[in-house]
Design a protein around this motif. Structure first.
Motif, PDB file in Angstrom:
ATOM      1  N   PHE A  68     -53.206  -3.025  13.835  1.00  0.00           N
ATOM      2  CA  PHE A  68     -53.246  -3.048  15.292  1.00  0.00           C
ATOM      3  C   PHE A  68     -53.638  -1.649  15.753  1.00  0.00           C
ATOM      4  O   PHE A  68     -52.944  -0.672  15.472  1.00  0.00           O
ATOM      5  CB  PHE A  68     -51.893  -3.455  15.880  1.00  0.00           C
ATOM      6  N   GLY A  69     -54.782  -1.562  16.427  1.00  0.00           N
ATOM      7  CA  GLY A  69     -55.228  -0.287  16.969  1.00  0.00           C
ATOM      8  C   GLY A  69     -54.617  -0.064  18.344  1.00  0.00           C
ATOM      9  O   GLY A  69     -54.678  -0.938  19.210  1.00  0.00           O
ATOM     10  N   ILE A 126     -52.342  -7.427  24.604  1.00  0.00           N
ATOM     11  CA  ILE A 126     -52.938  -7.484  23.270  1.00  0.00           C
ATOM     12  C   ILE A 126     -54.301  -8.150  23.347  1.00  0.00           C
ATOM     13  O   ILE A 126     -54.513  -9.071  24.141  1.00  0.00           O
ATOM     14  CB  ILE A 126     -52.019  -8.267  22.303  1.00  0.00           C
ATOM     15  N   SER A 127     -55.213  -7.697  22.525  1.00  0.00           N
ATOM     16  CA  SER A 127     -56.509  -8.361  22.370  1.00  0.00           C
ATOM     17  C   SER A 127     -56.630  -8.874  20.943  1.00  0.00           C
ATOM     18  O   SER A 127     -56.336  -8.150  19.985  1.00  0.00           O
ATOM     19  CB  SER A 127     -57.660  -7.399  22.665  1.00  0.00           C
ATOM     20  N   LYS A 128     -57.031 -10.129  20.816  1.00  0.00           N
ATOM     21  CA  LYS A 128     -57.263 -10.739  19.516  1.00  0.00           C
ATOM     22  C   LYS A 128     -58.571 -11.527  19.575  1.00  0.00           C
ATOM     23  O   LYS A 128     -59.006 -11.932  20.651  1.00  0.00           O
ATOM     24  CB  LYS A 128     -56.115 -11.698  19.150  1.00  0.00           C
ATOM     25  N   THR A 129     -59.137 -11.762  18.403  1.00  0.00           N
ATOM     26  CA  THR A 129     -60.354 -12.564  18.349  1.00  0.00           C
ATOM     27  C   THR A 129     -60.018 -14.007  17.992  1.00  0.00           C
ATOM     28  O   THR A 129     -58.941 -14.321  17.508  1.00  0.00           O
ATOM     29  CB  THR A 129     -61.334 -11.982  17.320  1.00  0.00           C
ATOM     30  N   VAL A 160     -51.838 -11.902  25.212  1.00  0.00           N
ATOM     31  CA  VAL A 160     -53.258 -11.712  24.909  1.00  0.00           C
ATOM     32  C   VAL A 160     -54.036 -11.667  26.224  1.00  0.00           C
ATOM     33  O   VAL A 160     -53.873 -12.540  27.079  1.00  0.00           O
ATOM     34  CB  VAL A 160     -53.776 -12.861  24.018  1.00  0.00           C
ATOM     35  N   ILE A 161     -54.878 -10.651  26.395  1.00  0.00           N
ATOM     36  CA  ILE A 161     -55.632 -10.531  27.644  1.00  0.00           C
ATOM     37  C   ILE A 161     -56.742 -11.585  27.702  1.00  0.00           C
ATOM     38  O   ILE A 161     -56.977 -12.215  28.719  1.00  0.00           O
ATOM     39  CB  ILE A 161     -56.227  -9.117  27.829  1.00  0.00           C
ATOM     40  N   HIS A 162     -57.441 -11.752  26.607  1.00  0.00           N
ATOM     41  CA  HIS A 162     -58.384 -12.848  26.412  1.00  0.00           C
ATOM     42  C   HIS A 162     -58.829 -12.787  24.963  1.00  0.00           C
ATOM     43  O   HIS A 162     -58.731 -11.759  24.317  1.00  0.00           O
ATOM     44  CB  HIS A 162     -59.589 -12.780  27.365  1.00  0.00           C
ATOM     45  N   GLY A 190     -55.779   0.814  31.515  1.00  0.00           N
ATOM     46  CA  GLY A 190     -54.881  -0.309  31.718  1.00  0.00           C
ATOM     47  C   GLY A 190     -55.438  -1.584  31.128  1.00  0.00           C
ATOM     48  O   GLY A 190     -54.872  -2.657  31.319  1.00  0.00           O
ATOM     49  N   TYR A 191     -56.550  -1.493  30.389  1.00  0.00           N
ATOM     50  CA  TYR A 191     -57.244  -2.679  29.886  1.00  0.00           C
ATOM     51  C   TYR A 191     -56.465  -3.373  28.783  1.00  0.00           C
ATOM     52  O   TYR A 191     -56.258  -4.588  28.811  1.00  0.00           O
ATOM     53  CB  TYR A 191     -58.636  -2.268  29.387  1.00  0.00           C
ATOM     54  N   VAL A 192     -56.022  -2.638  27.775  1.00  0.00           N
ATOM     55  CA  VAL A 192     -55.366  -3.255  26.634  1.00  0.00           C
ATOM     56  C   VAL A 192     -54.420  -2.244  25.984  1.00  0.00           C
ATOM     57  O   VAL A 192     -54.651  -1.030  26.036  1.00  0.00           O
ATOM     58  CB  VAL A 192     -56.421  -3.750  25.606  1.00  0.00           C
ATOM     59  N   SER A 193     -53.343  -2.739  25.394  1.00  0.00           N
ATOM     60  CA  SER A 193     -52.366  -1.873  24.735  1.00  0.00           C
ATOM     61  C   SER A 193     -52.547  -1.847  23.225  1.00  0.00           C
ATOM     62  O   SER A 193     -52.283  -0.831  22.585  1.00  0.00           O
ATOM     63  CB  SER A 193     -50.939  -2.341  25.053  1.00  0.00           C
TER      64      SER A 193
END
Length: 620
Positions: free
Chosen positions: A162-163, A207-210, A255-257, A281-284
């Motif tokens: 996780f980055g 969180i962002s995930k694919t 998840v943001i998207h 503020g986009y992603v943590s």
């Protein structure tokens, strides 16, 4: 200069030119791969490829390697080194290795579908396949045949991490504290978000995930969640996956998207931090491979092929790798000669020689320059694998093994049910220019309608879907310039009705393009009904420039960008514009996407609109 850049700079001019041609080809093959998401292999996949590019006959056996995008640069360098190797000298005739970019999930679909490779030019049909993980080769072996995927053998690996922006990671005790997926899940569940660790200004934890259907990282992340919930570090079962449903559902809620690639998410984060404040503020946290994090910290967020003379600018704030205390999956990057009918004996022999070369010390020494870890433990990792670039050469402490095929399938099926729900409004330009043809007997509007229709199968019945169209000279209850074909309501069993409503657009009056007004009205509508537990989004398709709005672009950006400050909004509405056709105002559409933390997509080749829609829909 970082090691990867030094390595690239040392390559010959012909090799750089080959890299540029391969980059173009890679983008086109990736676009064709998206066709599988619409269920169509079609004849359009060969459009725009030109005269063969890098596949001009050089007198050597051509060996095409279909590979995941992050390895194209590295395989290009390995292909050059192979020419000088004893393995190449042992061949009866010379061989040229051609890496092309096909995502692991899409290649899996191609191979399990049976039949020929979906490309009209047989020169680009792969002799070899190198997905990011043997998870994919296992799935093909189970769904099609083991002989089709041959004997996959890993030649390099990279852990899934996780980055996190360094400042945020330090707030959680990095680098000294152990941080696990459970810690991230608690931040997701806590209504105070970052406030629970004394950082209330940062707002919700995001969180962002694919998408695990197409992305190895997305697939690994959902398996890591099941491992964490079960407390296991091995022997994960289908029962463990089922029992992890509630834990994973909470994790998905922040998840943001979803995205089709981590590169697009990283590019949005990079642009946000470079063009705005040092924080975002986009992603943590972003689930990604360690190699992608290394590329980001060098200033290459989308892992593109670095061109001669190109200078990369590192981000204002680097990402640091969080190796979950409960363990990490590894992308083990196999390579194999396909047992496909189109692979000749000569190609097979050359492919096997290349696979053997990849296991040798000269090949293994190239890998760290591209952010990949060698399998040969005697090879030094080098300067990239340091805290300066956000990684720990000793991590991860725990390795999670690849589960059985049935367990992987259960995890994907579960994700389909527990993924974050969507509320999506499709906003379609029906101005006069949409009547122009796209060269295959269809108009631009035909392509837009069919592209939108092809996405409906992705949504669950509980997901909300609305369809609006815009042009001048029309009006509706929501405002001037808007036609409401379907309110934003649960899709339920209305797929056929939505199909029919989209077909009705062919008969609509088409005049001017009030693009900014339409987006402003749609944004107000979606913001008023947005909920924190959903992905709230607007997909905008426009083929031209704004001609008839009362609001300016700057005023629109100020209006829609309010939720993207520090801390953001608990229920942001993100905009995903599709620049459709050569006349689209790509600059404006990109700025609109950036203002809301969305992504823009290029469909300047209007004939590819159905493929672009497939890529967009992976975010929801």
């Amino acid at each position: 200069m970082a090691p990867a850049l030094r390595h690239l700079a040392s390559r010959s001019a012909p090799s750089r030119a080959a890299g540029r041609r391969r980059a173009v080809l890679a983008a086109l093959v990736a676009a064709s791969a998206a066709a599988t998401l619409t269920g169509c292999f079609g004849d359009t996949v060969d459009e725009g490829f030109g005269d063969g590019g890098d596949f001009v006959d050089d007198g050597c056996t051509s060996v095409v390697v279909a590979t995941s995008s992050e390895k194209v640069n590295m395989l290009d360098a390995l292909a050059d080194a192979f020419k000088e190797s004893p393995q190449h000298e042992g061949l009866d005739e010379c061989a040229t290795i051609h890496p092309i970019n096909v995502s692991s999930g899409d290649a899996t679909r191609f191979l399990t579908a049976g039949g020929d490779w979906p490309d009209a030019d047989q020169r680009r049909w792969p002799t070899m396949w190198s997905p990011a993980s043997t998870v994919w080769t296992d799935r093909v072996a189970a769904a099609a045949s083991a002989s089709l995927v041959g004997e996959p053998e890993s030649f390099t690996h990279t852990p899934v991490v996780f980055g996190m922006p360094e400042t945020m990671a330090r707030a959680l005790g990095w680098p000294n504290a152990e941080i696990g997926i459970t810690d991230l899940e608690k931040l997701c569940q806590d209504p105070d978000g970052w406030g629970s660790v004394g950082k209330s200004l940062w707002g919700a934890f995001k969180i962002s995930k694919t998408n695990p259907n197409t992305s190895t990282t997305g697939l690994s992340a959902i398996l890591m969640q099941s491992y964490e919930a079960s407390g296991k570090t091995a022997d994960l079962t289908t029962d463990d996956v089922a029992a992890a449903a509630d834990f994973s559902r909470v994790f998905e809620e922040c998840v943001i998207h979803y995205g089709d690639t981590t590169g697009k998410v990283l590019s949005t984060l990079y642009d946000d931090t470079q063009n705005g404040a040092s924080g975002s503020g986009y992603v943590s946290a972003i689930a990604l491979e360690e190699t992608s994090l290394l590329n980001y910290n060098q200033g290459n967020p989308d892992s593109h092929t670095v061109q001669p003379g190109e200078e990369l600018t590192p981000p204002k704030e680097k990402l640091v790798a969080i190796y979950p205390s409960g363990g990490s999956m590894w992308s083990d990057n196999p390579i194999t000669v396909l047992g496909a009918s189109w692979v000749t004996d000569v190609q097979r022999e050359a492919g096997e020689a290349f696979a053997q070369f990849l296991q040798t010390e000269p090949a293994q020494q190239i890998l760290p320059d591209y952010g990949f870890r060698p399998l040969d433990g005697s090879v030094a990792l080098g300067d990239l694998f340091t805290e300066a670039y956000g990684v720990d050469p000793a991590g991860p402490a725990v390795t999670l093994p690849k589960p059985e095929v049935a367990v992987v399938s259960a995890a994907i099926d579960q994700w389909t049910q527990i993924r974050k729900p969507s509320s999506v409004l499709e906003l379609i330009d029906i101005s006069g220019s949409m009547d122009e043809g796209i060269g295959d007997g269809r108009s631009r509007l035909d392509g837009a309608i069919e592209g939108a229709q092809s996405t409906l199968g992705h949504f669950r019945s509980s997901d909300e879907v609305g369809v609006w169209a815009f042009t001048t000279g029309v009006t509706s209850a929501v405002g001037d310039g808007i036609v409401v074909l379907r309110d934003v309501t649960p899709l339920a069993s209305d797929r056929e009705a939505v199909d029919s409503a989209l077909d009705d657009l062919r008969f609509a009056e088409r005049e001017g393009t009030p693009l900014y007004d339409a987006i402003a009205i749609a944004y107000d509508e979606m913001s008023a009904r947005a909920e924190p537990g959903r992905i709230n989004a607007i997909v905008v398709l426009s083929d031209g420039q704004d001609t008839d709005s009362s609001i300016s672009l700057d005023s629109l950006l100020a209006r829609i960008g309010q939720s993207q400050g520090e801390g953001g909004d608990a229920a942001p509405v993100r905009i995903f514009p599709i620049a459709y056709g050569e006349g689209a105002d790509t600059t404006a559409l990109r700025r609109i996407a950036d203002a809301t933390g969305g992504q823009w997509f290029d469909a300047s080749d209007a004939a590819k609109i159905d493929l672009v829609f497939a890529s967009v829909i992976n975010n929801f």
